[in-house]
Design a protein around this motif. Structure first.
Motif: not given
Length: 346
Positions: A153-159, A161-164, A207-211, A248-255
């Motif tokens: 997995w990689e972590h990409v910013p949410l459009m 909420h960029p802090e998440a 949600g919306a993220f790059p890609g 700090s905050k991560l959106i995964t398939n588990g929430g």
């Protein structure tokens, strides 16, 4: 890369790094041979007047020019997806990106590894191939034919909420079991997959993220909700390490996971920027920026500096051993400008 020289140099280096970790290099002790394939969409074939399919063929790549397996009007949820896919300023390249799915049709191989121009192969990847190939080559006896994909997995910013950050499949190193049946399932799923402009693909989404509207977003949905049991997740600090600090905050398939208050709640909260260079098998340069971009604030990261050092070191070594290349003065960035390889005149 947009300029032809950087494109050529990284194609040369990508093949050299994969060769170094393959059966063809006896010192690697790898059990696996390789062949380089490039899947190119017709829109990307010619860039600034140069036919890049010819460039890659001359470098030893097998080139396949492939269109997207679906047209925009074939999407069942066309109304929801079309507005984004047809937005020239935001997503003109998103549907052609699905040409990557043609990699699943390469059944002449036991395993296929999708990489891109953010990929550095720095160590052995046999461990991931064993999970697909199994004990055909004396590999892992515990592998299963039900495993369709191996990835991290990689972590990409949410459009919104960029802090998440959203945890999504990293396509800088994605190992798959080639199967035309799986390809047909992917295409059929893509045509009918539920889509929401706020949620993305699937019933849960991130949600919306790059890609999010590209192959990356679709495969994240596919291996979350359609074929969840057909995947093996690798340690992202070893395979596809971006050198980016943990979010700090991560959106995964588990929430949503709060990595600050509960860093052990998910192994995806691991701070891979603190990984030692020797532990990284595959690096992903999407955060650090590519070597030919010569700098950037992210190079202050220790791992980013190490990635650039390894790439530049490998490039200089190529000049030492390759008779067609001129030996440069050893400075590959001068005044912020990348100094490309120079073919010697004979």
């Amino acid at each position: 890369p947009k300029d032809d020289e950087s494109f050529r140099d990284f194609a040369v280096m990508l093949r050299a790094m994969i060769h170094a970790q393959s059966y063809q290099n006896l010192s690697s002790e790898s059990r696996y041979d390789y062949k380089m394939h490039a899947i190119i969409h017709p829109q990307a074939k010619n860039c600034a007047g140069t036919d890049r399919s010819v460039v890659l063929q001359n470098l030893g790549y097998h080139v396949s020019v492939q269109s997207s397996p679906v047209g925009i009007h074939q999407l069942q949820h066309f109304d929801a997806a079309a507005e984004i896919l047809r937005d020239v300023n935001d997503a003109s390249d998103r549907l052609p990106d699905f040409a990557r799915l043609h990699a699943y049709q390469l059944e002449e191989y036991d395993a296929v590894v999708m990489v891109d121009f953010d990929t550095l192969v720095l160590g052995s990847v046999d461990e991931t191939l064993d999970l697909i190939v199994g004990d055909k080559n004396g590999g892992a006896s515990g592998s299963s034919s039900s495993v369709s994909a191996v990835f991290s997995w990689e972590h990409v910013p949410l459009m919104s909420h960029p802090e998440a950050k959203a945890s999504v499949i990293n396509l800088s190193f994605f190992v798959l079991r080639p199967s035309k049946d799986m390809y047909e399932l992917l295409v059929a799923t893509l045509k009918r997959a539920p889509f929401s402009a706020t949620r993305g693909w699937g019933s849960t989404g991130r949600g919306a993220f790059p890609g999010w509207m590209t192959t990356q977003g679709f495969l994240t949905y596919f291996y979350d909700e359609v074929r969840n049991g057909a995947k093996v997740e690798m340690n992202q600090c070893a395979f596809g390490n971006t050198a980016e600090p943990s979010p700090s905050k991560l959106i995964t398939n588990g929430g949503t996971v709060d990595c600050d208050s509960s860093p052990d709640a998910s192994n995806q909260c691991n701070d891979c920027s603190k990984t030692t260079p020797d532990e990284v098998r595959v690096a992903d340069l999407s955060y650090c920026l590519a070597p030919w971009e010569c700098g950037g604030d992210n190079l202050m990261s220790g791992l980013c500096r190490q990635y650039n050092k390894k790439w530049f070191g490998g490039r200089l070594q190529m000049e030492d051993v390759h008779p067609q290349l001129q030996k440069t003065i050893g400075k590959l960035c001068i005044d912020g400008q990348y100094q490309p390889m120079v073919v010697a005149e004979h």
